[in-house]
Every structure is written in structure tokens, then in C-alpha cells.
Design an enzyme around this catalytic site. Structure first.
Site, mmCIF file in Angstrom:
data_model
loop_
_atom_site.group_PDB
_atom_site.id
_atom_site.type_symbol
_atom_site.label_atom_id
_atom_site.label_comp_id
_atom_site.label_asym_id
_atom_site.label_seq_id
_atom_site.Cartn_x
_atom_site.Cartn_y
_atom_site.Cartn_z
ATOM 1 N N TYR A 147 0.815 -1.216 0.000
ATOM 2 C CA TYR A 147 0.000 0.000 0.000
ATOM 3 C C TYR A 147 0.849 1.266 0.000
ATOM 4 O O TYR A 147 1.877 1.315 0.667
ATOM 5 C CB TYR A 147 -0.878 -0.003 1.251
ATOM 6 C CG TYR A 147 -1.723 1.218 1.390
ATOM 7 C CD1 TYR A 147 -2.890 1.341 0.657
ATOM 8 C CD2 TYR A 147 -1.352 2.261 2.230
ATOM 9 C CE1 TYR A 147 -3.680 2.472 0.759
ATOM 10 C CE2 TYR A 147 -2.140 3.401 2.339
ATOM 11 C CZ TYR A 147 -3.299 3.496 1.605
ATOM 12 O OH TYR A 147 -4.069 4.619 1.706
ATOM 13 N N TRP A 149 1.382 5.754 -1.440
ATOM 14 C CA TRP A 149 1.277 6.862 -2.390
ATOM 15 C C TRP A 149 2.504 6.964 -3.294
ATOM 16 O O TRP A 149 3.188 7.990 -3.305
ATOM 17 C CB TRP A 149 1.042 8.156 -1.635
ATOM 18 C CG TRP A 149 -0.390 8.336 -1.281
ATOM 19 C CD1 TRP A 149 -1.109 7.618 -0.369
ATOM 20 C CD2 TRP A 149 -1.283 9.300 -1.839
ATOM 21 N NE1 TRP A 149 -2.405 8.081 -0.329
ATOM 22 C CE2 TRP A 149 -2.542 9.113 -1.213
ATOM 23 C CE3 TRP A 149 -1.150 10.302 -2.805
ATOM 24 C CZ2 TRP A 149 -3.651 9.889 -1.525
ATOM 25 C CZ3 TRP A 149 -2.256 11.074 -3.103
ATOM 26 C CH2 TRP A 149 -3.496 10.860 -2.471
HETATM 27 N N1 LIG Z 1 -0.919 7.946 12.693
HETATM 28 C C1 LIG Z 1 -1.400 8.032 11.461
HETATM 29 N N2 LIG Z 1 -0.982 7.170 10.526
HETATM 30 C C2 LIG Z 1 -1.455 7.271 9.270
HETATM 31 C C3 LIG Z 1 -2.399 8.263 8.923
HETATM 32 C C4 LIG Z 1 -2.855 9.155 9.941
HETATM 33 O O1 LIG Z 1 -3.699 10.029 9.705
HETATM 34 N N3 LIG Z 1 -2.318 9.008 11.179
HETATM 35 N N4 LIG Z 1 -2.870 8.328 7.633
HETATM 36 C C5 LIG Z 1 -2.884 7.092 6.889
HETATM 37 C C6 LIG Z 1 -3.197 7.351 5.483
HETATM 38 S S1 LIG Z 1 -4.688 8.100 5.173
HETATM 39 C C7 LIG Z 1 -2.397 6.959 4.476
HETATM 40 S S2 LIG Z 1 -2.971 7.117 2.869
HETATM 41 C C8 LIG Z 1 -1.086 6.362 4.717
HETATM 42 C C9 LIG Z 1 -0.039 6.867 3.747
HETATM 43 O O2 LIG Z 1 1.011 5.998 3.683
HETATM 44 P P1 LIG Z 1 1.943 5.929 2.376
HETATM 45 O O3 LIG Z 1 1.171 6.224 1.172
HETATM 46 O O4 LIG Z 1 2.657 4.641 2.443
HETATM 47 O O5 LIG Z 1 2.926 7.129 2.684
HETATM 48 P P2 LIG Z 1 3.994 7.853 1.765
HETATM 49 O O6 LIG Z 1 4.883 8.528 2.736
HETATM 50 O O7 LIG Z 1 3.335 8.711 0.769
HETATM 51 O O8 LIG Z 1 4.789 6.660 1.099
HETATM 52 C C10 LIG Z 1 5.047 6.562 -0.246
HETATM 53 C C11 LIG Z 1 6.420 5.930 -0.407
HETATM 54 O O9 LIG Z 1 6.586 5.560 -1.768
HETATM 55 C C12 LIG Z 1 7.867 5.985 -2.225
HETATM 56 N N5 LIG Z 1 7.727 6.206 -3.680
HETATM 57 C C13 LIG Z 1 7.305 7.324 -4.315
HETATM 58 N N6 LIG Z 1 7.273 7.131 -5.645
HETATM 59 C C14 LIG Z 1 7.692 5.869 -5.866
HETATM 60 C C15 LIG Z 1 7.860 5.098 -7.047
HETATM 61 O O10 LIG Z 1 7.615 5.535 -8.159
HETATM 62 N N7 LIG Z 1 8.307 3.814 -6.875
HETATM 63 C C16 LIG Z 1 8.604 3.296 -5.656
HETATM 64 N N8 LIG Z 1 9.018 2.041 -5.593
HETATM 65 N N9 LIG Z 1 8.448 4.030 -4.522
HETATM 66 C C17 LIG Z 1 7.995 5.278 -4.629
HETATM 67 C C18 LIG Z 1 8.179 7.213 -1.427
HETATM 68 O O11 LIG Z 1 9.570 7.446 -1.388
HETATM 69 C C19 LIG Z 1 7.563 6.876 -0.067
HETATM 70 O O12 LIG Z 1 8.466 6.241 0.784
HETATM 71 O O13 LIG Z 1 -0.663 6.648 6.043
HETATM 72 C C20 LIG Z 1 -1.606 6.273 7.020
HETATM 73 N N10 LIG Z 1 -1.021 6.378 8.331
HETATM 74 N N1 LIG Z 2 -0.576 18.180 2.285
HETATM 75 C C1 LIG Z 2 -1.096 16.951 2.379
HETATM 76 N N2 LIG Z 2 -2.268 16.649 1.754
HETATM 77 C C2 LIG Z 2 -2.808 15.411 1.872
HETATM 78 C C3 LIG Z 2 -2.151 14.374 2.571
HETATM 79 C C4 LIG Z 2 -0.919 14.704 3.224
HETATM 80 O O1 LIG Z 2 -0.286 13.861 3.888
HETATM 81 N N3 LIG Z 2 -0.431 15.985 3.101
HETATM 82 N N4 LIG Z 2 -2.700 13.114 2.626
HETATM 83 C C5 LIG Z 2 -3.730 12.763 1.642
HETATM 84 C C6 LIG Z 2 -4.452 11.563 2.071
HETATM 85 S S1 LIG Z 2 -3.813 10.043 1.717
HETATM 86 C C7 LIG Z 2 -5.616 11.619 2.737
HETATM 87 S S2 LIG Z 2 -6.371 10.183 3.257
HETATM 88 C C8 LIG Z 2 -6.263 12.907 3.043
HETATM 89 C C9 LIG Z 2 -6.543 13.010 4.540
HETATM 90 O O2 LIG Z 2 -7.611 13.805 4.794
HETATM 91 P P1 LIG Z 2 -8.202 13.814 6.280
HETATM 92 O O3 LIG Z 2 -8.254 12.444 6.806
HETATM 93 O O4 LIG Z 2 -9.463 14.594 6.268
HETATM 94 O O5 LIG Z 2 -7.024 14.619 7.033
HETATM 95 P P2 LIG Z 2 -6.623 14.722 8.571
HETATM 96 O O6 LIG Z 2 -5.532 15.729 8.624
HETATM 97 O O7 LIG Z 2 -6.374 13.386 9.171
HETATM 98 O O8 LIG Z 2 -7.904 15.308 9.281
HETATM 99 C C10 LIG Z 2 -8.543 16.495 8.814
HETATM 100 C C11 LIG Z 2 -8.922 17.386 9.980
HETATM 101 O O9 LIG Z 2 -9.718 16.655 10.881
HETATM 102 C C12 LIG Z 2 -9.396 17.037 12.196
HETATM 103 N N5 LIG Z 2 -9.789 15.988 13.141
HETATM 104 C C13 LIG Z 2 -9.093 14.910 13.550
HETATM 105 N N6 LIG Z 2 -9.789 14.217 14.466
HETATM 106 C C14 LIG Z 2 -10.951 14.867 14.627
HETATM 107 C C15 LIG Z 2 -12.102 14.638 15.440
HETATM 108 O O10 LIG Z 2 -12.195 13.704 16.219
HETATM 109 N N7 LIG Z 2 -13.131 15.512 15.300
HETATM 110 C C16 LIG Z 2 -13.084 16.583 14.453
HETATM 111 N N8 LIG Z 2 -14.145 17.376 14.372
HETATM 112 N N9 LIG Z 2 -12.017 16.835 13.706
HETATM 113 C C17 LIG Z 2 -10.968 15.983 13.789
HETATM 114 C C18 LIG Z 2 -7.899 17.306 12.128
HETATM 115 O O11 LIG Z 2 -7.499 18.195 13.142
HETATM 116 C C19 LIG Z 2 -7.719 17.889 10.746
HETATM 117 O O12 LIG Z 2 -7.710 19.299 10.782
HETATM 118 O O13 LIG Z 2 -5.440 14.019 2.700
HETATM 119 C C20 LIG Z 2 -4.716 13.899 1.480
HETATM 120 N N10 LIG Z 2 -4.008 15.153 1.265
HETATM 121 MO MO LIG Z 3 -4.876 8.445 2.876
#
Ligand SMILES: Nc1nc2c(c(=O)[nH]1)N[C@H]1C(S)=C(S)[C@@H](COP(=O)(O)OP(=O)(O)OC[C@H]3O[C@@H](n4cnc5c(=O)[nH]c(N)nc54)[C@H](O)[C@@H]3O)O[C@H]1N2
Ligand SMILES: Nc1nc2c(c(=O)[nH]1)N[C@H]1C(S)=C(S)[C@@H](COP(=O)(O)OP(=O)(O)OC[C@H]3O[C@@H](n4cnc5c(=O)[nH]c(N)nc54)[C@H](O)[C@@H]3O)O[C@H]1N2
Ligand SMILES: [Mo]
Length: 812
Positions: A147, A149
Site C-alpha cells: 500500500y 502513495w
Molecule cells: N498515525 C497516522 N498514521 C497514518 C495516517 C494518519 O492520519 N495518522 N494516515 C494514513 C493514510 S490516510 C495513508 S494514505 C497512509 C499513507 O502511507 P503511504 O502512502 O505509504 O505514505 P507515503 O509517505 O506517501 O509513502 C510513499 C512511499 O513511496 C515511495 N515512492 C514514491 N514514488 C515511488 C515510485 O515511483 N516507486 C517506488 N518504488 N516508490 C515510490 C516514497 O519514497 C515513499 O516512501 O498513512 C496512514 N497512516
Molecule cells: N498536504 C497533504 N495533503 C494530503 C495528505 C498529506 O499527507 N499531506 N494526505 C492525503 C491523504 S492520503 C488523505 S487520506 C487525506 C486526509 O484527509 P483527512 O483524513 O481529512 O485529514 P486529517 O488531517 O487526518 O484530518 C482532517 C482534519 O480533521 C481534524 N480531526 C481529527 N480528528 C478529529 C475529530 O475527532 N473531530 C473533528 N471534528 N475533527 C478531527 C484534524 O485536526 C484535521 O484538521 O489528505 C490527502 N491530502
Molecule cells: Mo490516505
């Protein structure tokens, strides 16, 4: 509709000018290369949008936005850092203990040195062990869920390319769902018949024209719209920029005064509930609606089922607890009076309830969006322009209208050669249960009405994801990670995951290869050439090259089957020509590929008036019999018989307030609730090494947001080095002391690279997941529940610990 909110003085905006600022198009002006005056440069794209790159002496010296935009996006300038950071993996490496004895490795993953090898040696090592493991085990022992990005592009799709190879090798275990919306994407089909979270929303122009009140409930679009899954079309930030000037009533509900709340300043009302308690808060509002007879009974009767059972619960007839505004207030920390006022405003004005996803990335996360749909049903505005709810306004520009477009197809995991016996996935389990699966092979879990049995994983190949930063409870992960016999990681950088692998393969950045992408996942607003800007660093290769080469080792001729006889540019030609053909059918003129590629220009797709007026659930509202929802009843299910049948304590059959294991209500002494929101200046772990880190790091660590009062109590000052800890682990963070976060709550944004000190185990870079709890949201969805953890904090007084997160491991 009555608009009488001006007397509610706690609101700054009055909503009276709503509609006055109706706009025709919120799409940014297309202005890219030499022709249009933004200067010269090579045109490419990343998640953060189309980019113009400057090259000097064969080196990438800058990257900037290629589309005109009003709101700056720091991620767009990271190009040179992405290519030249010291954290880059430039050659293939093998863990020393693994190289010593590949079929029975020595040493410990994460503690070993690495040895540089040739590509041929790396390929051969992987191939031999891969084949041995397949011989001794079923195909489900190979995990290719991988999994993450990975970079943008329709060809260089790391996971798909991995699965294409693993399919040819005999099949693999895949993942189910994602970390983003694990709970919401499972519950919402039961409630409204579609996943909602990844779908076109009632459009931005319709919201601009018709909404009086916009509620920003747990979303932070100013951060999260800096990127899109394909590549952002930049319309979302532009929309919020215009919303700020619209005079509408904006209400931000978030325990943090997020970048978005800050952006709106005094044009929005910031309401800070305790994290985790939104369901109670919504119930308080719902109760107020009922007691003042402000709910829309006609809508409920015509379009929903099961409201009576929910109402009985709300009124305390089910569990003896009446969910009054006072009760809600005692849980969520928002004054009861304020909940009543919200009920009043929502019911009397055209109100769009936007919700984000952080609030469902929690234990019992399913309840959030279910309750929000219930509240929206009570308001009766679902299917009206500018009313109802929307769960993707903060993501991939969900409100940007779809264009009439020639759309690019993309690389598939399936091969086209019928003579090669290829298998797809032979097993799958919910993505965030990976550590549970590694710990307990053969265990059966319940998942959305089915039983899922964990495979016995022997081989993991991760390509395009950062599982050591994205997964919860890092220390538990590290232990489980010792179990497989072979861990291969294809990475651009020496991430924590790379430092815990047996074999590390150096991959190119998107600036070092050619590709294509659309922008705006829902809009398809542009088609962009992703041009190779510079030559690959070191010996890095694209995932496409790597897996083509590996396919040849499976059997001579394998490469030909894998690539279908086409090189990179030939694939792009094929994808482009297919888009051109689909465009032609819609009367969208596109130049021939060679001209398009030479021009160094993106193509903007045709604006579609009808699509611009799209209103979600409009057809259902007009005729619920002819256009039923995809639920068993065809209506909105406030009570679900399907879920009742599952008999789950952690997901009852109607929206329910459930107190989680770790939250303020169960906190002891000085424990604080930890939030791990998404950072403005990163995409998860990506770009943590970049120069922009200097602008946000505190004491050279990831910041921790601490409320002024909480900091004072502990003698912590702004800028101090702080230790945050619980029974799962400890991290070093820099104190950001602020009144922008609710008392009792701290936030460490997710995504800092784990950097565990060998002696103390403390994470020197502030990796949030060292502290988070690795539990499923519920047995219904088994989603990621990262935001449900308690921590303690104190001023750090231990020895100096040098940050090594971005330093390559020892090469022996
Ligand atoms: N505590 C906490 N944990 C979370 C979250 C949270 O809100 N709180 N959010 C969760 C969510 S919503 C998500 S989506 C995940 C995100 O988790 P990931 O999507 O796994 O996070 P990224 O850091 O974007 O990792 C992408 C990796 O791919 C590598 N990469 C980029 N391009 C390429 C390519 O072309 N080829 C290869 N082989 N590698 C490449 C980058 O160097 C990077 O290390 O994290 C989750 N984890
Ligand atoms: N710049 C940037 N953009 C991104 C990403 C990134 O890592 N960086 N990640 C991408 C990905 S994979 C995803 S899934 C989305 C994530 O999108 P979201 O999951 O919506 O992002 P979060 O930052 O986890 O949460 C959004 C807001 O919710 C609030 N929040 C957290 N817990 C609670 C709660 O219990 N109650 C309320 N009311 N609010 C709460 C946080 O403070 C934050 O301001 O964004 C995408 N876009
Ligand atoms: Mo995500």
C-alpha cells in the site's frame, strides 16, 4: 427559505449575501510554458500538480507550479530535493546477514549493515529466494499488497507493476481497502449505497451559488488539497479561497484551529470539540432538532428507513441515556447552547455539511459518517443544490466539475498474453491488519459480513509505499517484521522501511522517467505530459524496468510478455492514443502524440455546463422509486438490518455513541489525547527530508502542538525538546505551544520518518506512529484507527541524541 441567522451574534458571517457571489468557473487560468508567459521549463507533474522544471547543466534546479494559482503550495518546490537529497538510495543493497546466508539469514532487520551489489546480483538473489519460497509454500505466502502513495503517472504505477510480475509468478496476497477511509468506505454503502468518499460531490459552483452555510467538519482542505491522487488540478484551493470572500457563514468544527480555520480567520466560526466525540456532538444537535420540531419529517418518511429506532435511542428509550444537548456537551466539551444554535442555523438555512476523514480514522470510526448522514437526513436537504453532506470536498478537488475529456487508461496488473498462466490475487485481508496477520497466520477475522483468514506470509515485496511511517505501533511492527523469510523494498530513499529490508532496490523519481497523467481525480481537467527532466541518479531504475527484468528470470521470454513488447515511450503512445480516441468520440480535439509530446504543453479538457451543475442525490430526491439508492431498502438506512444481522458490539445497527478504549473520557492523571493529522508540508512521509522541513521543524524535530495551559502545567516552553510517551513507545518532538489546539489534546502530524535510537528506543524524529494504537476501527470494517491514542509528555532532559532519520545506514 427563511434566513434569520443574523441575530445569532456568535456567528461572524450572516449568510445573507449567499448567492451574490455566484461564480461561473472556479478553474484556474491555464498558463504554463514559454508560449503563455510563465517562463521556459520542462513540463512534468506530481501529486502536487503540473510542474515547470528548470534544468541547468543537466541538473534540476527548480520546480514550480505550471498552473496559475492564488494559494501557495510548498510541495511544488520540492523537485530538486526529491532528486538530490542525501537520503537517496543510489545503488542496489543487500543486508549483510542476509547476503551471508540467503536461505537462512543471520542478523536482525533494522540493526544490520548493508553491502552494495550489482543489479544482476540483486535480481538473482531475489529470484532464487522467491522461487524457493513459492516451491515450499502456497502463493498466498507472497504479500504484494504494498500500500502507498507511489508517484503519479499512468505507467509507472509501482504496486500495479509489482502485482503484474507477481501474477506472472503464480499469484499473491493483496490488501483490501486503504488507510484513508477504512471505516467510511465500508459503512457508507450500507447507509447510502455508495462509498461516497471517492465520488464527485455537488460541485463547487453549486455550493457557491446555493449554500448559505458551509460546515467544515473535521477537514483541513488548505492542507489536504495540495495534492490529488493523480495530480491536483489546483481548483480546490482556489474554491476555498473564493469561499473565504463569499460572505457565507462558515463553521469549522475541529479540535485544532487547523490551517483552514486559520485561513478563514474571523470569517469563520471555529468550534473545538474534544477529539473523538463528534458523534455525541451531532446527537446533541439532533436532539435539539427533535425537541424544537425542526427536523424534516417528510424527508425522513420518504427517503429513509429506521429513523424510529434511532429516535428511540436518541431519546434514551434504548439505553436510558437521553442524548440531550447537555449530555452531548458533557462529552464533547462544546456548550449545550451552542449545539442548539447550530441546530437552529442548520435547519433554517441551506447548509452543506462537509466532513473529512481524520475523524473516522479512530476506533468506532464507522459511527461518524453514519451519524452525519443521519443528521443531514433530519435537515432534509440531501439532493438539493448546496445542501446535504459531502465527504470528498477536501480530497482530490471533489467538487470540481467533471470535464468532457479524453481520459488516459493506465497500466494493469493483468497481462494480455493468454499463453502465460498468470494468476491475480489468491487472498486478501484488510490493509491495516498487516501486523496482526504477520503475528497470527491462519487466524480468521470477521470483515463486513465475511470471514477472512490470514495467510502465512513468507515474502514481502513493498514498492511505492511507506509502511514504516504509515502503520500504527511501530515497535509492534518492527517485531512482526522479523517473521518473513525475505523482505524486498523498492525505494527512492533510505526510509525506515528500507532500513528494515533484506534487499533494497534504488528507484527513480518521477523526474527521471517519462509518464502521463490526468489532473483532478474526478474532474479530469487536464492531460499532462510528465516529462523526464533529468537522467537517473546513481544506478536507479524505474519499477517498470525492474519488474520487466525480473519477469525474464521467471522464464526466458518473460520480459516480452511483461512489457507486451513495448518500451516506456511506446506505452505512453498507446495510452495517449486511447485517450485521444475517447476524446474524439466526445468531440474533444487532441493533437497527435508526437506533436503533443514535442509541444511541452498540457491539454485542458472541455468545460461541461451540465456537469458543472451536478447535485449529488438530485435524481434520488426527484424520484426515489425510479432512482433508488444501492441499499437493501433503496433508501437511506438510518437503521441497517444487514448490520443488525452481523451482531457486532462495536458496530450496532444504528448510529451509536461508543466510548473508545483510549480517549479523554478514560484518560488517567496527566494523559493527553494524541491526534495525528496530515501535515501541510508533506505528503505523509514524503519530503520529510526536504529543505521546507527547516520551516516547520522545532528543535530539529517534528513539532508537537500543545495547548498553552497543558504546556504550562508541565513547565514546557515553546521550542523545548519534549518527550512524548506511552506504553507502546516514546518520541522526541519540538514543542509548538499554542492556543490553536483544544486543551487536553496534542497533535504530532503523521509522516515523520521513524528514527529509533539503538540504546533507548526513543524515536529521534518524532514519528507519530511509534505512539499510536494498532487496533481495527471495528469488526465491521477493520479500518485504521490511528487517531485513538493517549500519551504523556514531559520536557526532555536526557542526553543529546543526534537525528539520523535521513542518513543512509552503515554500508559495510
Ligand atoms: N498515525 C497516522 N498514521 C497514518 C495516517 C494518519 O492520519 N495518522 N494516515 C494514513 C493514510 S490516510 C495513508 S494514505 C497512509 C499513507 O502511507 P503511504 O502512502 O505509504 O505514505 P507515503 O509517505 O506517501 O509513502 C510513499 C512511499 O513511496 C515511495 N515512492 C514514491 N514514488 C515511488 C515510485 O515511483 N516507486 C517506488 N518504488 N516508490 C515510490 C516514497 O519514497 C515513499 O516512501 O498513512 C496512514 N497512516
Ligand atoms: N498536504 C497533504 N495533503 C494530503 C495528505 C498529506 O499527507 N499531506 N494526505 C492525503 C491523504 S492520503 C488523505 S487520506 C487525506 C486526509 O484527509 P483527512 O483524513 O481529512 O485529514 P486529517 O488531517 O487526518 O484530518 C482532517 C482534519 O480533521 C481534524 N480531526 C481529527 N480528528 C478529529 C475529530 O475527532 N473531530 C473533528 N471534528 N475533527 C478531527 C484534524 O485536526 C484535521 O484538521 O489528505 C490527502 N491530502
Ligand atoms: Mo490516505
Amino acid at each position: 427559505m427563511m434566513k434569520d441567522i443574523s441575530r445569532r451574534r456568535f456567528l461572524k458571517g450572516t449568510g445573507l449575501t449567499a448567492g451574490a457571489l455566484a461564480i461561473t468557473s472556479i478553474s484556474p487560468v491555464y498558463a504554463t510554458t514559454a508560449k503563455s508567459g510563465r517562463g521556459f521549463g520542462v513540463l512534468t507533474a506530481g501529486r502536487m500538480g503540473p510542474l515547470l522544471c528548470q534544468v541547468q547543466g543537466g541538473k534540476l534546479v527548480s520546480s514550480t507550479n505550471a498552473l496559475a494559482q492564488t494559494v501557495p503550495n510548498t510541495l511544488q518546490v520540492t523537485g530538486p530535493d526529491q532528486v538530490y537529497t542525501k537520503a537517496r538510495v543510489k545503488f542496489p543493497y543487500v543486508r549483510k546477514g542476509f547476503l551471508a546466508n540467503p536461505s537462512n539469514p543471520e542478523g536482525v532487520r533494522g540493526k544490520d549493515e548493508y553491502v552494495r551489489v550489482s543489479w544482476e546480483k540483486a535480481y538473482q538473489l531475489i529470484h532464487e529466494q522467491h522461487m524457493r519460497i513459492r516451491k515450499e509454500n502456497p502463493p498466498s505466502s507472497v504479500y504484494a499488497g504494498s500500500y502507498g502513495w507511489r508517484s503519479s503517472g499512468v505507467l509507472h504505477k509501482a504496486q500495479t507493476l509489482l502485482q503484474r510480475y507477481m501474477g506472472m509468478a503464480g499469484g499473491y496476497t493483496d490488501r483490501m481497502g486503504d488507510y484513508s477511509t477504512g471505516a467510511a468506505q465500508i459503512i457508507l454503502p450500507h447507509v447510502v449505497g455508495s462509498i461516497e468518499v471517492y465520488e464527485q460531490q455537488t460541485t463547487f459552483p453549486m455550493v457557491m451559488e446555493h449554500s448559505d452555510v458551509v460546515v467544515i467538519w473535521g477537514l483541513n482542505p488548505l492542507n489536504t488539497l495540495r495534492i490529488a491522487w493523480s495530480s491536483t488540478d489546483c481548483s480546490g484551493l482556489e474554491f476555498f479561497h473564493q469561499l473565504e470572500k463569499s460572505g457565507k457563514t462558515i463553521i469549522v468544527i475541529d479540535p485544532m484551529k487547523s490551517e483552514t480555520a486559520e485561513f478563514f480567520g474571523d470569517k469563520a466560526q471555529w468550534i473545538a470539540p474534544n477529539p473523538f466525540t463528534d458523534v455525541a456532538m451531532m446527537m446533541g444537535i439532533a436532539h435539539s432538532l427533535i425537541s424544537k420540531k425542526q427536523h424534516d419529517k417528510k424527508f425522513i418518511d420518504k427517503y429513509t428507513v429506521g429513523f424510529d429506532k434511532f429516535e428511540a435511542y436518541l431519546l434514551g428509550k434504548e439505553d436510558g441515556v437521553e442524548k440531550t444537548p447537555e449530555w452531548a456537551s458533557s462529552v464533547c466539551g462544546v456548550p449545550a447552547k451552542q449545539l442548539e444554535i447550530l441546530a437552529d442555523i442548520f435547519s433554517k438555512n441551506r447548509t452543506m455539511l462537509m466532513a473529512g476523514w481524520g475523524l473516522q480514522r479512530q476506533q468506532f470510526g464507522e459511527q461518524r459518517h453514519w451519524m452525519l448522514v443521519t443528521l443531514a437526513s433530519m435537515l432534509g436537504q440531501i439532493g438539493l443544490p448546496g445542501g446535504g453532506f459531502g465527504f470528498s470536498y477536501h480530497y482530490s478537488n471533489g467538487g470540481n466539475p467533471a470535464r468532457t475529456a479524453g481520459v488516459l487508461p493506465s497500466m494493469t496488473a493483468a497481462i494480455s498474453d493468454p499463453t502465460w498462466p498468470s494468476k491475480g490475487s489468491v487472498a486478501a485481508f484488510p490493509v491495516a491488519r498487516i501486523v496482526d496477520a504477520l503475528e497470527s497466520p491462519g487466524k480468521t477475522i470477521f470483515h463486513n459480513g465475511h470471514e477472512v483468514t490470514y495467510p502465512d506470509i513468507k515474502l514481502i515485496w513493498w514498492a511505492g509505499g511507506g509502511n514504516f511511517t504509515h502503520h500504527q505501533d511501530t515497535n509492534r511492527l518492527i517485531k512482526a517484521w522479523q517473521k518473513p523469510e525475505l523482505v524486498v523494498i523498492s525505494e527512492i530513499y533510505w526510509t525506515a522501511a528500507a532500513k528494515h529490508a533484506d534487499i533494497v532496490l534504488p528507484i527513480t523519481t518521477s523526474f527521471e522517467r517519462n509518464d502521463l497523467t490526468m489532473t483532478g481525480d474526478y474532474s479530469n481537467q487536464h492531460l499532462v505530459p510528465m516529462k523526464k527532466v533529468v537522467e537517473p541518479e546513481g544506478e536507479s531504475r524505474s519499477d517498470f524496468e525492474v519488474f520487466s527484468d525480473m519477469a525474464e528470470l521467471l522464464k526466458p521470454g518473460g520480459k516480452e510478455v511483461y512489457t507486451e513488447g513495448k518500451n516506456e515511450m511506446e506505452w505512453l503512445y498507446q495510452f495517449y492514443t486511447a485517450a485521444q480516441k475517447s476524446g474524439r468520440n466526445l468531440r474533444v480535439a487532441m493533437p497527435n502524440f508526437s506533436e503533443f509530446w514535442r509541444e511541452n504543453q498540457l491539454i485542458e479538457m472541455k468545460y461541461n455546463d451540465k456537469a458543472a451543475k451536478f447535485v449529488r442525490y438530485d435524481d434520488f430526491r426527484k424520484d426515489p422509486v425510479l432512482n433508488p439508492l444501492g441499499t437493501p431498502s433503496g433508501k437511506i438506512e438510518i437503521f441497517s438490518k444487514t448490520i443488525e444481522g452481523y451482531k457486532l458490539k462495536d458496530c450496532p445497527p444504528h448510529p451509536t455513541w461508543l466510548a473508545p478504549d483510549e480517549f479523554l473520557g478514560t484518560a488517567k492523571d496527566d494523559e493527553l489525547q494524541l491526534m495525528t493529522s496530515h501535515a501541510a508540508d508533506r505528503l505523509h512521509s514524503q519530503f520529510n527530508y526536504a529543505k521546507i522541513r527547516e520551516d516547520y521543524a522545532i528543535a530539529n524535530r517534528e513539532p508537537i502542538w500543545i495547548n498553552v495551559t497543558d504546556a504550562k502545567k508541565r513547565g514546557i516552553n515553546h521550542g523545548d525538546l519534549v518527550r512524548a510517551y506511552n506504553k507502546r513507545g516514546q518520541v522526541l518532538v519540538g514543542a509548538y505551544v499554542t492556543d490553536r489546539i483544544k486543551q487536553g489534546t496534542v497533535c504530532i502530524h503523521e509522516g515523520a520518518w521513524p528514527d529509533l535510537d539503538a540504546k533507548t528506543g526513543i524515536c529521534k524524529n518524532g514519528g507519530a506512529n511509534v505512539l499510536t494504537l494498532d487496533i481495527p476501527t471495528s469488526r465491521l470494517s477493520n479500518g485504521c484507527a490511528a487517531n485513538s491514542s493517549l500519551v504523556r509528555i514531559e520536557k526532555y532532559t536526557g542526553p543529546d541524541l543526534e537525528l539520523t532519520a535521513f542518513v543512509p545506514p552503515k554500508i559495510g
